[in-house]
Design a protein around this motif. Structure first.
Motif, PDB file in Angstrom:
ATOM      1  N   GLU B 150       0.973  -1.051  -0.081  1.00  0.00           N
ATOM      2  CA  GLU B 150      -0.169   0.066   0.234  1.00  0.00           C
ATOM      3  C   GLU B 150       1.080   1.414  -0.092  1.00  0.00           C
ATOM      4  O   GLU B 150       0.617   2.037  -0.335  1.00  0.00           O
ATOM      5  CB  GLU B 150      -1.056   0.091   1.269  1.00  0.00           C
ATOM      6  N   ILE B 151       1.904   1.098   0.912  1.00  0.00           N
ATOM      7  CA  ILE B 151       2.862   2.512   0.826  1.00  0.00           C
ATOM      8  C   ILE B 151       3.523   2.266  -0.158  1.00  0.00           C
ATOM      9  O   ILE B 151       3.380   3.493  -0.863  1.00  0.00           O
ATOM     10  CB  ILE B 151       4.066   2.200   2.389  1.00  0.00           C
ATOM     11  N   GLU B 152       4.570   1.884  -1.170  1.00  0.00           N
ATOM     12  CA  GLU B 152       4.729   1.647  -2.303  1.00  0.00           C
ATOM     13  C   GLU B 152       3.833   2.465  -3.508  1.00  0.00           C
ATOM     14  O   GLU B 152       4.240   3.469  -4.431  1.00  0.00           O
ATOM     15  CB  GLU B 152       4.839   0.654  -2.534  1.00  0.00           C
ATOM     16  N   LYS B 153       2.453   1.843  -3.648  1.00  0.00           N
ATOM     17  CA  LYS B 153       2.105   2.559  -4.831  1.00  0.00           C
ATOM     18  C   LYS B 153       1.448   4.008  -3.967  1.00  0.00           C
ATOM     19  O   LYS B 153       0.862   4.627  -4.546  1.00  0.00           O
ATOM     20  CB  LYS B 153       0.800   1.469  -5.072  1.00  0.00           C
ATOM     21  N   ALA B 154       1.686   4.233  -3.054  1.00  0.00           N
ATOM     22  CA  ALA B 154       1.105   5.284  -2.654  1.00  0.00           C
ATOM     23  C   ALA B 154       1.603   7.119  -3.221  1.00  0.00           C
ATOM     24  O   ALA B 154       2.885   6.589  -2.874  1.00  0.00           O
ATOM     25  CB  ALA B 154       0.712   5.400  -1.224  1.00  0.00           C
ATOM     26  N   LYS B 155       1.143   7.733  -3.025  1.00  0.00           N
ATOM     27  CA  LYS B 155       1.790   9.055  -3.926  1.00  0.00           C
ATOM     28  C   LYS B 155       2.203   9.653  -2.641  1.00  0.00           C
ATOM     29  O   LYS B 155       4.069   9.899  -2.629  1.00  0.00           O
ATOM     30  CB  LYS B 155       0.666  10.042  -5.024  1.00  0.00           C
TER      31      LYS B 155
END
Lengths: 362, 362
Positions: B150-155
């Motif tokens: 989730e963190i990696e794909k979040a802007k």
């Protein structure tokens, strides 16, 4: 409720009003003067409801609380705490404006007051009827006599009577146990009245804990009661037998911040700095409150097997059943019925009523 | 001191400064970034002393505390509490102004943040290293992975690393027991770093309880520490072994209102609403603080056989030795070293320093 972002004390005002009316009616029925102890409510709006019902006197536990209620027109206040001799300035200020009663547990305090008082105050002698906190023992004739002598020779001290707080009723766990405490402690008071009433015909007997005031029906010889907790009640009072779960009028609404399915535990934003660390034993385990589902204008009753099992400064851990666990959502709210409402409410700055009003507190 | 009329938190500032300097020096010696947890001090003046010593980042336990310190120029703050999704407005406001780090313990919170955030924030994943309060278990690969995804794909989410609070060090009762907790919990962190550092070369390890930070000397692989209690310490930390009695930097000055010679007990104006109800076992008995004689610019060390044995809302009962009892006077003051300074200080509105200054608190 949608607007609640941080731990918030919710007040179910219709429930509190019913609790208050019940105590007012009971006092009337028994010919008792009701002097509610406002250390629990600490709020002008709630206190005004007592006035609507004809109650015009109160007790408080500190001089700052006396100032707070005096500022809203309460003009007959008992500070039901051993007089703090370091606050003579406040005492003189209040005594010049309202009917102020103070408590003494030794002759030294009476002598000191006599020396410093600029206006008359009423004086109650605190008697320890078994709680073991403070007060003169009823059999301590020398101690009582020396207090009475100081009062009698003082210009500004008016003896009001004997005051007790049967705090050991909080150790009771059934109506029968509460009534036993009540019979023993009121018998002590009646004996004191018998002994001193020729010398002080106006002397009053003033006991006042919520368990005995909620449950007892024999008030022979008693003049005044000073319960405090009853407007809100709490889980401790349910365990004692003073009330039912449906009579609890306050709950802490807490944001849910984490769920741990492996141990059926939910983490709330709501800790010792919100609920206080007062605790109870429930089936051998310590607990700090009971979680409830919040609903429009109130909350559901608690469910078996769901408790606040521990608190740190801001975290609370709820241990619950699988079905309760499923219904709680991260980002949602859960209510907590407090173990001890007085302590929880003391910390808060305001109430949010279940119909959406914010009432400021002391 | 003569002007104290009600229960008052006294701060021995030279003792607190020495405690702070010791921790700052220790962090430097070990090449650790010190991010003190300000939930204990909650005061701008005290926080500024850290800045004088070169500390420019802090941790807090609520967003309101973050706002308080941000308002005094702290611009790099970790809210070391699982993110409260109901406070997005405050989060966005703060994240637009300062470097804000938040904590997550589940992927849902990361996804929610990603959806609502208007500025970047740092994200720590909270790991439960044995305290059993909250956090992902270190072996929960699926849980950790879903958070990281989730963190990696979040802007607007920047992964900072793994954060822990080895709260079970508070159950230790010797240096050896604290060090055992420290070795076990830092080993868990080191293993996580080893596992994820190729994917996240910048990841930080941030543990932070006062017992291990006070006592441990092996900090291999650890980047940052976040102790909170150490500026003040308290009786609990003495019992754990984190400090000595002379390192305690806060005491509650309490008016004495009654003495009971028959049971060598003294009643103070100072109760659960001032000290909190945190307690310790001392020789099998519960206790709520240690009484000390106040003196100019500080207090004496506590005496064997003297304890605060119980608290109600405003009353405290001190049980003491005959010689201690004799020296206490109704109308005088006594100091109480707290069981848990964080909880006591949280309640207070200000500090009175032992050289007479009043410092406002949050």
């Amino acid at each position: 409720m949608q607007n609640i972002t941080t731990p918030t004390v919710m007040l179910n005002w219709p429930v509190a009003q019913a609790n208050i009316r019940r105590m007012v009616d009971k006092a009337k029925r028994h010919g008792l003067h009701l002097r509610p102890h406002f250390k629990t409510i600490q709020c002008h709006q709630i206190a005004r409801y007592f006035k609507e019902l004809g109650v015009h006197t109160c007790a408080v536990s500190s001089l700052s609380m006396a100032e707070y209620f005096a500022s809203d027109g309460w003009d007959d206040i008992t500070v039901a705490f051993p007089v703090n001799l370091r606050e003579m300035e406040t005492i003189n200020d209040l005594a010049g404006k309202i009917s102020l009663n103070l408590l003494i547990v030794n002759a030294k305090s009476a002598a000191f007051l006599n020396d410093k008082l600029e206006s008359p105050v009423g004086i109650f002698i605190k008697i320890d009827v078994g709680a073991g906190r403070t007060g003169l023992l009823p059999e301590d004739e020398i101690g009582i006599e020396s207090c009475l002598n100081e009062i009698e020779k003082a210009k500004n001290l008016v003896f009001m009577g004997f005051l007790t707080h049967a705090g050991h009723s909080y150790r009771a766990r059934s109506k029968a146990e509460v009534l036993k405490v009540h019979e023993e402690t009121t018998a002590v008071l009646r004996a004191l009245k018998k002994k001193y009433r020729q010398r002080f015909p106006q002397l009053l007997l003033s006991p006042g804990d919520t368990p005995t005031c909620s449950l007892a029906e024999n008030w022979d010889g008693i003049d005044e009661i000073r319960p405090g907790n009853f407007p809100f009640y709490d889980v401790m009072q349910v365990q004692i037998g003073s009330c039912e779960m449906k009579n609890i009028a306050v709950a802490l609404a807490c944001p849910i911040v984490a769920k741990h399915a492996d141990r059926q535990e939910v983490i709330i934003y709501g800790g010792g700095v919100h609920l206080s660390k007062d605790r109870l034993l429930s089936e051998g385990q310590e607990m700090y409150g009971l979680p409830v589902f919040l609903k429009e204008h109130g909350w559901e009753m608690p469910e078996e097997g769901c408790v606040v099992k521990s608190l740190s400064q801001e975290h609370g851990i709820i241990h619950c059943t699988p079905s309760f666990f499923e219904k709680l959502e991260i980002g949602g709210l859960v209510g907590i019925l407090p173990v001890h409402s007085c302590m929880m409410v003391d910390i808060a700055k305001s109430y949010l009523t279940t119909d959406g009003q914010v009432w400021e507190k002391m």
